[in-house]
Design an enzyme around this catalytic site. Structure first.
Site, mmCIF file in Angstrom:
data_model
loop_
_atom_site.group_PDB
_atom_site.id
_atom_site.type_symbol
_atom_site.label_atom_id
_atom_site.label_comp_id
_atom_site.label_asym_id
_atom_site.label_seq_id
_atom_site.Cartn_x
_atom_site.Cartn_y
_atom_site.Cartn_z
ATOM 1 N N CYS A 89 63.818 81.999 -53.435
ATOM 2 C CA CYS A 89 64.288 83.372 -53.569
ATOM 3 C C CYS A 89 65.069 83.800 -52.334
ATOM 4 O O CYS A 89 64.474 84.081 -51.280
ATOM 5 C CB CYS A 89 63.097 84.300 -53.801
ATOM 6 S SG CYS A 89 63.546 86.039 -53.825
ATOM 7 N N CYS A 97 64.359 87.320 -51.053
ATOM 8 C CA CYS A 97 63.064 87.475 -50.378
ATOM 9 C C CYS A 97 63.126 86.885 -48.970
ATOM 10 O O CYS A 97 62.587 87.461 -48.029
ATOM 11 C CB CYS A 97 61.950 86.749 -51.137
ATOM 12 S SG CYS A 97 61.963 86.982 -52.902
ATOM 13 N N ASP A 98 63.741 85.719 -48.826
ATOM 14 C CA ASP A 98 63.631 84.967 -47.573
ATOM 15 C C ASP A 98 64.945 84.821 -46.796
ATOM 16 O O ASP A 98 64.950 84.275 -45.695
ATOM 17 C CB ASP A 98 63.098 83.548 -47.874
ATOM 18 C CG ASP A 98 61.723 83.596 -48.532
ATOM 19 O OD1 ASP A 98 60.966 84.531 -48.227
ATOM 20 O OD2 ASP A 98 61.426 82.713 -49.359
#
Ligand code: NAP
Length: 308
Positions: free
Chosen positions: A136, A139-140
């Site tokens: 993701c 997300c990261d």
């Protein structure tokens, strides 16, 4: 949640299909509950940096769009139950759904459990998951500011992630196994216009190598074995439907999707499949939302109207 009553329907999943079903179920005055694994979830959409093809909401951040969907269902008074669905048991009144340590009884089920990330299944993937290997970018991605990353895959997700990461990282390798992408053409053009994205085609991932963290990807490319040095690896090679609980209950496609047409009717009486988990030609937010509406319409017909 009331364990002593029989709901008209239980909606499994709180992605766009499940939330849209909740909105339509409220309008249809059905007695229902939404069961969600992720607390206050909105499904995979929350991981999308930008959704620019949902009618009327151009350029919306996926997380924000998901929140809008959820708020709509909440505003109408939708009840959610947070827990993991473990089993579906056919029953004389419909179905018993075992959710965490409770049982919910329902005449019907709208199954909108979506899909989960596929793995590459190469050496090093599991070992370095969370240590340089991610599924993701939104997300990261922030961890890779001014660093080098690689994105694996050739679909909308992979190219979307490469585009997003190109604004964060110094350099992005986009590694795909074939000589052409399946992502939409507009996105492909935007990728080509980015001068910090290097596209590596016809490349098979052999292994992810590293020490404490992932450091390199070994690929088979042009008949040779090559290494790509990278700080982060974003794997975006598609999704697998979350359909295992329906095995033996409803017909599944060879790929594991729940067999159902636009009316969302499955081979199991009273079970309706909506969204990415259903067999369909196009898995998009807008088609998932449409499924939620269709599934409720089918539930109404099943409960109160003509249904063969
Ligand atoms: P996808 O369209 O299934 O693409 C998966 C990609 O991964 C393909 O390019 C595939 O290669 C590659 N791949 C699969 N297995 C692989 C393996 N073992 N090794 C290397 N590469 C592998 O999946 P997706 O991109 O996640 O998209 C899923 C659905 O969501 C699609 O319908 C997509 O249009 C939709 N989506 C829409 C949006 C949007 O509208 N904003 C955003 C994201 C996703 P091949 O091409 O060779 O098969």
């Amino acid at each position: 949640m009331n364990e002593n009553k029989i709901y008209d329907t239980v909606i499994v999943g709180s992605g766009p299909a499940g939330l849209s079903a909740a909105v339509y179920a409220k309008r249809a005055t059905l007695d229902f509950i939404v069961v969600e694994k992720e607390y206050q979830g909105t499904g995979q959409i929350s991981e999308s940096e930008c959704v620019d093809n949902y009618l009327g909401l151009y350029g919306e951040n996926g997380f924000d769009l998901g929140e809008k969907f959820r708020n709509h269902a909440v505003e109408l008074g939708t009840e959610f139950y947070n827990g993991e669905l473990k089993e579906i048991i056919p029953d004389t009144n419909g179905y018993r759904l075992v959710v965490s340590d409770k049982e919910i009884l329902s005449k019907t089920i709208i199954y909108a459990a979506g899909a989960k990330h596929k793995m590459l299944n190469v050496k090093g993937e599991t070992e370095f998951s969370g240590k340089g290997v991610s599924y993701c970018a939104i997300c990261d991605g922030a961890f890779y500011k001014d660093r080098t990353v690689a994105v694996i895959g050739g679909g909308d997700t992979a190219l979307g992630e490469a585009e997003y990461l190109s604004d964060v990282a110094k350099k992005v390798f986009l590694v795909h196994r074939r000589d052409s992408f399946r992502a939409n053409k507009a996105l492909q053009e935007r990728i080509r216009s980015k001068n910090n994205i290097t596209v590596v085609l016809n490349a098979e991932i052999l292994e992810i190598i590293g020490g404490d963290r992932a450091e390199q990807i070994k690929i088979a490319h042009d008949g040779k074995t090559e290494l790509i040095r990278t700080d982060g690896i974003f794997i975006a090679v598609g999704t697998t439907p979350e359909s295992s609980l329906l095995k033996g209950i409803a017909q599944l496609s060879p790929g594991g999707y729940v067999a159902a047409k636009e009316d969302c009717i499955t081979s199991a009486r009273g079970i309706f499949a909506a969204g990415d988990v259903r067999t369909k030609p196009l898995r998009q937010v807008i088609t998932a939302a449409a499924d939620g509406a269709s599934a409720v319409y089918s539930v109404e017909k099943y409960l109160f109207g003509d249904y063969s």
